[in-house]
Design a protein around this motif. Structure first.
Motif, PDB file in Angstrom:
ATOM      1  N   LYS A 166      -2.935   3.294  -1.728  1.00  0.00           N
ATOM      2  CA  LYS A 166      -2.130   4.093  -0.798  1.00  0.00           C
ATOM      3  C   LYS A 166      -0.954   3.276  -0.257  1.00  0.00           C
ATOM      4  O   LYS A 166       0.139   3.812  -0.088  1.00  0.00           O
ATOM      5  N   GLU A 189       1.639   3.211  -3.013  1.00  0.00           N
ATOM      6  CA  GLU A 189       2.320   4.504  -3.084  1.00  0.00           C
ATOM      7  C   GLU A 189       3.347   4.640  -1.962  1.00  0.00           C
ATOM      8  O   GLU A 189       4.465   5.084  -2.191  1.00  0.00           O
ATOM      9  N   ARG A 190       2.958   4.247  -0.747  1.00  0.00           N
ATOM     10  CA  ARG A 190       3.871   4.339   0.389  1.00  0.00           C
ATOM     11  C   ARG A 190       5.078   3.431   0.180  1.00  0.00           C
ATOM     12  O   ARG A 190       6.219   3.834   0.400  1.00  0.00           O
ATOM     13  N   LEU A 239       7.367   4.920  -2.370  1.00  0.00           N
ATOM     14  CA  LEU A 239       8.025   6.105  -1.819  1.00  0.00           C
ATOM     15  C   LEU A 239       9.185   5.706  -0.909  1.00  0.00           C
ATOM     16  O   LEU A 239      10.275   6.273  -0.985  1.00  0.00           O
ATOM     17  N   ALA A 265       6.635  14.465  -3.951  1.00  0.00           N
ATOM     18  CA  ALA A 265       6.770  13.875  -2.620  1.00  0.00           C
ATOM     19  C   ALA A 265       7.851  14.621  -1.842  1.00  0.00           C
ATOM     20  O   ALA A 265       8.675  15.343  -2.409  1.00  0.00           O
ATOM     21  N   THR A 283       3.644  11.631   0.431  1.00  0.00           N
ATOM     22  CA  THR A 283       3.239  11.825  -0.953  1.00  0.00           C
ATOM     23  C   THR A 283       2.935  13.297  -1.175  1.00  0.00           C
ATOM     24  O   THR A 283       2.790  14.067  -0.209  1.00  0.00           O
TER      25      THR A 283
END
Length: 103
Positions: free
Chosen positions: A13, A16-17, A20, A52, A68
């Motif tokens: 996570k 992913e953050r 992003l 997203a 996301t």
């Protein structure tokens, strides 16, 4: 084993953050609810790759939140279910968030 799974999920996570927020969104197209005027305060969203979404206030373009696809889906479903509905404003007082529903 659960601790290892939790750490792996947390690390995924965070990646992913980070990915992003590393996206260049300078050229995205911002959308707001129909019927709002240009001078009105409103929430604006932009669609990003892989489902997203970026979100900002029309009055503060410098603060942009990014979600996301899974986070955005959870928010939209919760909003549709009334999870974020506000209580009516009492006389002379400020409105507020209602208590969460029992599940």
């Amino acid at each position: 084993m659960a601790d290892v799974d939790d750490r792996e999920l947390k690390a995924r996570k965070e990646r992913e953050r980070d990915e992003l927020y590393a996206l260049d969104i300078s050229g995205v197209e911002w959308h707001s609810a129909p019927g709002t005027e240009e001078h009105e305060e409103r929430v604006e969203i932009a669609y990003l790759p892989d489902g997203a979404v970026a979100m900002r206030s029309s009055l503060d373009h410098g603060t942009v939140l990014r979600y996301t696809e899974a986070e955005w889906r959870a928010f939209v479903l919760g909003a549709r279910d009334g999870e974020f509905d506000l209580e009516p404003m009492p006389e002379g007082g400020a409105g507020g968030r209602r208590a969460p529903r029992e599940t």
